[in-house]
Design an enzyme around this catalytic site. Structure first.
Site, mmCIF file in Angstrom:
data_model
loop_
_atom_site.group_PDB
_atom_site.id
_atom_site.type_symbol
_atom_site.label_atom_id
_atom_site.label_comp_id
_atom_site.label_asym_id
_atom_site.label_seq_id
_atom_site.Cartn_x
_atom_site.Cartn_y
_atom_site.Cartn_z
ATOM 1 N N LYS A 196 0.668 -1.154 -0.283
ATOM 2 C CA LYS A 196 -0.221 0.405 0.060
ATOM 3 C C LYS A 196 0.693 1.197 0.353
ATOM 4 O O LYS A 196 1.473 1.507 0.364
ATOM 5 C CB LYS A 196 -1.060 -0.017 1.492
ATOM 6 C CG LYS A 196 -2.124 1.390 1.173
ATOM 7 C CD LYS A 196 -2.749 1.701 2.685
ATOM 8 C CE LYS A 196 -1.743 2.724 3.072
ATOM 9 N NZ LYS A 196 -1.635 4.213 2.386
ATOM 10 N N GLY A 226 -4.722 4.197 -0.944
ATOM 11 C CA GLY A 226 -5.547 4.320 -0.093
ATOM 12 C C GLY A 226 -4.937 4.928 1.854
ATOM 13 O O GLY A 226 -4.566 5.105 1.721
ATOM 14 N N GLY A 228 -5.091 5.347 4.863
ATOM 15 C CA GLY A 228 -4.013 4.179 6.897
ATOM 16 C C GLY A 228 -5.183 3.490 7.408
ATOM 17 O O GLY A 228 -5.271 2.802 7.358
ATOM 18 N N GLU A 230 -7.801 3.201 6.244
ATOM 19 C CA GLU A 230 -9.233 2.337 5.155
ATOM 20 C C GLU A 230 -8.327 1.239 4.550
ATOM 21 O O GLU A 230 -9.022 0.371 4.465
ATOM 22 C CB GLU A 230 -9.515 3.475 4.356
ATOM 23 C CG GLU A 230 -10.544 4.189 4.874
ATOM 24 C CD GLU A 230 -11.671 5.535 4.006
ATOM 25 O OE1 GLU A 230 -11.952 6.742 4.076
ATOM 26 O OE2 GLU A 230 -10.966 4.913 2.366
ATOM 27 N N ALA A 231 -7.453 1.323 4.253
ATOM 28 C CA ALA A 231 -6.855 -0.035 4.253
ATOM 29 C C ALA A 231 -5.319 -0.331 3.938
ATOM 30 O O ALA A 231 -5.066 -1.084 4.090
ATOM 31 C CB ALA A 231 -6.531 1.330 1.950
ATOM 32 N N GLY A 232 -4.516 0.333 4.981
ATOM 33 C CA GLY A 232 -3.042 -0.426 5.683
ATOM 34 C C GLY A 232 -3.480 -0.461 6.705
ATOM 35 O O GLY A 232 -3.403 -1.823 6.851
ATOM 36 N N GLU A 270 10.521 0.588 10.655
ATOM 37 C CA GLU A 270 11.343 2.007 9.988
ATOM 38 C C GLU A 270 10.096 2.974 10.613
ATOM 39 O O GLU A 270 9.338 3.414 9.673
ATOM 40 C CB GLU A 270 11.708 1.372 9.162
ATOM 41 C CG GLU A 270 13.118 1.717 8.458
ATOM 42 C CD GLU A 270 14.207 0.945 9.106
ATOM 43 O OE1 GLU A 270 14.456 1.730 9.656
ATOM 44 O OE2 GLU A 270 14.781 0.102 8.377
ATOM 45 N N CYS A 305 13.759 10.510 7.730
ATOM 46 C CA CYS A 305 13.822 9.348 9.092
ATOM 47 C C CYS A 305 15.422 9.801 9.400
ATOM 48 O O CYS A 305 15.716 10.016 10.782
ATOM 49 C CB CYS A 305 13.857 8.087 8.455
ATOM 50 S SG CYS A 305 12.680 7.464 7.313
ATOM 51 N N GLU A 405 10.017 14.786 16.117
ATOM 52 C CA GLU A 405 10.465 14.125 14.476
ATOM 53 C C GLU A 405 9.340 15.855 13.725
ATOM 54 O O GLU A 405 8.308 16.373 13.619
ATOM 55 C CB GLU A 405 10.402 12.624 13.749
ATOM 56 C CG GLU A 405 10.896 13.449 12.362
ATOM 57 C CD GLU A 405 10.723 11.626 12.324
ATOM 58 O OE1 GLU A 405 9.974 11.040 11.882
ATOM 59 O OE2 GLU A 405 11.515 11.297 11.268
HETATM 60 P P1 ADP Z 1 3.894 10.158 8.092
HETATM 61 O O1 ADP Z 1 2.899 10.808 8.895
HETATM 62 O O2 ADP Z 1 5.604 10.039 7.466
HETATM 63 O O3 ADP Z 1 2.502 10.360 6.735
HETATM 64 P P2 ADP Z 1 2.681 7.434 8.877
HETATM 65 O O4 ADP Z 1 2.542 6.754 9.345
HETATM 66 O O5 ADP Z 1 1.322 8.433 8.760
HETATM 67 O O6 ADP Z 1 3.180 8.737 8.480
HETATM 68 O O7 ADP Z 1 2.097 6.850 7.044
HETATM 69 C C1 ADP Z 1 2.873 5.874 6.358
HETATM 70 C C2 ADP Z 1 1.661 5.272 5.711
HETATM 71 O O8 ADP Z 1 1.308 4.447 6.993
HETATM 72 C C3 ADP Z 1 0.803 5.444 4.981
HETATM 73 O O9 ADP Z 1 0.983 5.226 4.001
HETATM 74 C C4 ADP Z 1 -0.139 5.444 5.957
HETATM 75 O O10 ADP Z 1 -1.202 5.408 4.791
HETATM 76 C C5 ADP Z 1 -0.398 4.292 6.103
HETATM 77 N N1 ADP Z 1 -1.320 4.803 7.871
HETATM 78 C C6 ADP Z 1 -1.668 5.639 8.266
HETATM 79 N N2 ADP Z 1 -2.080 5.107 9.192
HETATM 80 C C7 ADP Z 1 -2.247 3.915 9.430
HETATM 81 C C8 ADP Z 1 -3.101 2.789 10.125
HETATM 82 N N3 ADP Z 1 -3.779 3.269 11.281
HETATM 83 N N4 ADP Z 1 -3.176 1.340 9.669
HETATM 84 C C9 ADP Z 1 -2.013 1.533 8.859
HETATM 85 N N5 ADP Z 1 -1.436 2.239 8.142
HETATM 86 C C10 ADP Z 1 -1.705 3.718 8.023
#
Ligand code: ADP
Length: 504
Positions: A196, A226, A228, A230-232, A270, A305, A405
């Site tokens: 994703k 998508g 985070g 909704e898809a992550g 990471e 990072c 950060e």
């Molecule tokens: P950044 O602050 O660099 O955007 P995030 O950790 O918010 O870092 O996002 C990194 C990735 O994790 C993105 O692909 C985002 O859509 C996904 N993401 C954000 N929230 C969630 C979650 N609750 N579960 C899974 N993936 C997520």
């Protein structure tokens, strides 16, 4: 001897070509071997950070789309995992070669959607991503086992097997490099992947997946997009996903661990950093000034990072390093990411721009703190998220400006008298990703390497991760290592011990 200059379109022509590519990819994902719209058919806007226009609508996957992609990866798994590692390596090498042929359009598309400058960030990132995929393609022969001495009449051995479907979640700051950091080791080891992308930067990843698909069997490498939640989240939680590899914020990294807990799924994280860059009074100051700028990743708007955001300068060299660094930063050309002359592009989004601004304003309001350069939107660039490279001194170590950060072009400067004091302050952080020391004193350098609590440590340079060198954090900066042979073996395979009693 004459050299042939590569054809470089004007920024206008490069943008037109990248925009056309963005629109062609709109609304789609790469699942089961082809570009297609996911079942939900929903979309999310992708913005050009340099002019705040929407360049395309990307697929906005939900849990149903995720399940559909994971099932495709699961179907592809038995054949891919049983395929001789040599053949997998060969296919990945050919895929990397195809990416190399498409390097320039990939770099332009990346510049369009991320705001990163084509010349200083996008082209080098594409090259590093291809190098990384080549590296893992060549590691197939390391997927080997061991034999063990056991009782007479027995034969004991250990083999390595892939885990199954890998769920990979990446952020927007280095989309192609991070895509290959996940796909390379996972695929070489015989896993299949659903990756994703970040909602801010889904297009370069999708185009790269399409190129890989010219070579790989359907379903082996799937790319979806998508939000985070909704898809992550459904990807990480899916029962068929047997390994999660994540790059992103510390807060989400912790959530990922929770998702994985219920199914006892291994996780590589990471996460963020707030890394120290320490300059001793015997350092080569010529090197130091460029090292501070490179270390701060100013040409990536500080969106890295491993950026060296806390800069500790020995009091004897403080004034000189600061004045020379400020002078050099003043020469950085900020502007259109697709312009060949641009050295620093735009911050990824309004949200991130506002976040950077809020931290700088917090510093401005802190008694004793002083903004030495930057601290404002770039002059003459009223549209787009352009922020000037910013150096601040006098921020207390307890301030969120120092502990959080920021992920923007903002570095803090501190003066120190003795090394132990600097080292103590350098380690006084929840993070532990990177760290550097500048000195000509070998014993000091090795003592620093021993005592700094960080996973990626350098002396007299501040480079980024490269294929072959393990990269990963201590403390809140993450779990596990990437970019190396060990990361493939330890994070993308399971060992199986077999004891055969052949009797005697
Ligand atoms: P950044 O602050 O660099 O955007 P995030 O950790 O918010 O870092 O996002 C990194 C990735 O994790 C993105 O692909 C985002 O859509 C996904 N993401 C954000 N929230 C969630 C979650 N609750 N579960 C899974 N993936 C997520």
């Amino acid at each position: 001897m004459s050299t042939v200059e590569p054809f470089r379109p004007t920024p206008g022509a490069a943008k037109t070509a990248a925009l056309a590519e963005a629109r062609r990819l709109a609304g789609q994902v790469l699942v089961d071997g082809r570009l297609q719209c996911p079942p939900s058919g929903r979309a999310l806007p992708v913005e050009n950070p340099a002019d705040e226009t929407v360049i395309a609508e990307a697929a906005r996957c939900d849990a149903r789309d995720v399940a559909w992609a994971v099932e495709a990866a699961q179907r592809a798994y038995p054949a891919w995992s049983r395929r001789p590692a040599r053949e997998r390596g060969d296919l990945l090498r050919r895929a990397a070669d195809r990416l190399a042929q498409e390097a320039e359009p990939l770099a332009r598309l990346m510049a369009l959607e991320t705001g990163n400058a084509l010349a200083t960030q996008c082209r080098p990132e594409v090259a590093s991503a291809i190098e990384l995929l080549h590296f893992y393609a060549g590691l197939w022969s390391e997927l080997k086992g061991r034999t063990l001495p056991w009782d007479p009449g027995t034969f004991a051995y250990v083999t390595r097997e892939p885990l199954g479907v890998v769920g990979a979640i990446i952020p927007w700051n280095a989309p192609l490099l991070l895509m290959m950091a996940k796909l390379g080791p996972a695929l070489a080891a015989g896993n299949t992947v659903v990756l994703k992308s970040a909602e801010q930067a889904p297009l370069t990843v999708l185009r790269a997946a399409e190129i890989l698909q010219e070579v790989l069997p359907p379903g082996v490498a799937n790319a979806i997009s998508g939000y985070g939640e909704e898809a992550g989240k459904p990807l990480a939680e899916h029962p068929l996903v047997r390994k999660i590899t994540f790059t992103g914020s510390c807060a989400v990294g912790k959530q990922i661990l929770h998702y994985a807990a219920d199914k006892l799924c291994p996780v590589t994280l990471e996460l963020g950093g707030k890394s120290p860059n320490i300059v001793m009074d015997d350092a080569d100051l010529e090197q130091v000034v460029s090292g501070v700028i490179v270390g701060m990743r100013f040409t990536r708007q500080g969106q890295s990072c491993s950026a060296g955001t806390r800069i500790y300068l020995h009091e004897k060299v403080y004034e000189e390093v600061v004045s020379r660094t400020v002078a050099e930063l003043g020469k950085l050309r900020i502007g259109d990411p697709l312009d060949e002359q641009t050295q620093m592009g735009a911050i990824i989004s309004r949200e991130q721009f506002d976040r950077v601004t809020a931290y700088v304003e917090m510093a401005r309001a802190t008694p004793g703190a002083r903004i030495l350069c930057g601290g404002r939107r770039a002059a003459g660039l009223e549209k787009g998220y352009f922020y000037t490279p910013t150096l601040i001194e006098g921020v207390p170590h307890t301030s969120p400006v120092c502990t959080d950060e920021i992920f923007g072009p903002v570095a803090l400067l501190y003066r120190f008298r003795d090394f132990d004091e600097a080292l103590h302050l350098a380690n006084k952080t929840d993070f532990g990703l990177a760290g550097a020391l500048w000195t000509r004193d070998l014993s000091r350098a090795l003592s620093f390497a021993e005592k700094i609590q960080a996973g990626f440590v350098q002396v007299n340079q501040y480079a980024g991760p490269r294929a072959g060198l393990s990269y990963g954090g201590y403390k809140m900066s993450g779990l596990g290592r990437e970019y190396s042979l060990e990361s493939m073996l330890e994070h993308f395979t399971l060992t199986k011990t077999v004891i055969v009693n052949y009797g005697s």
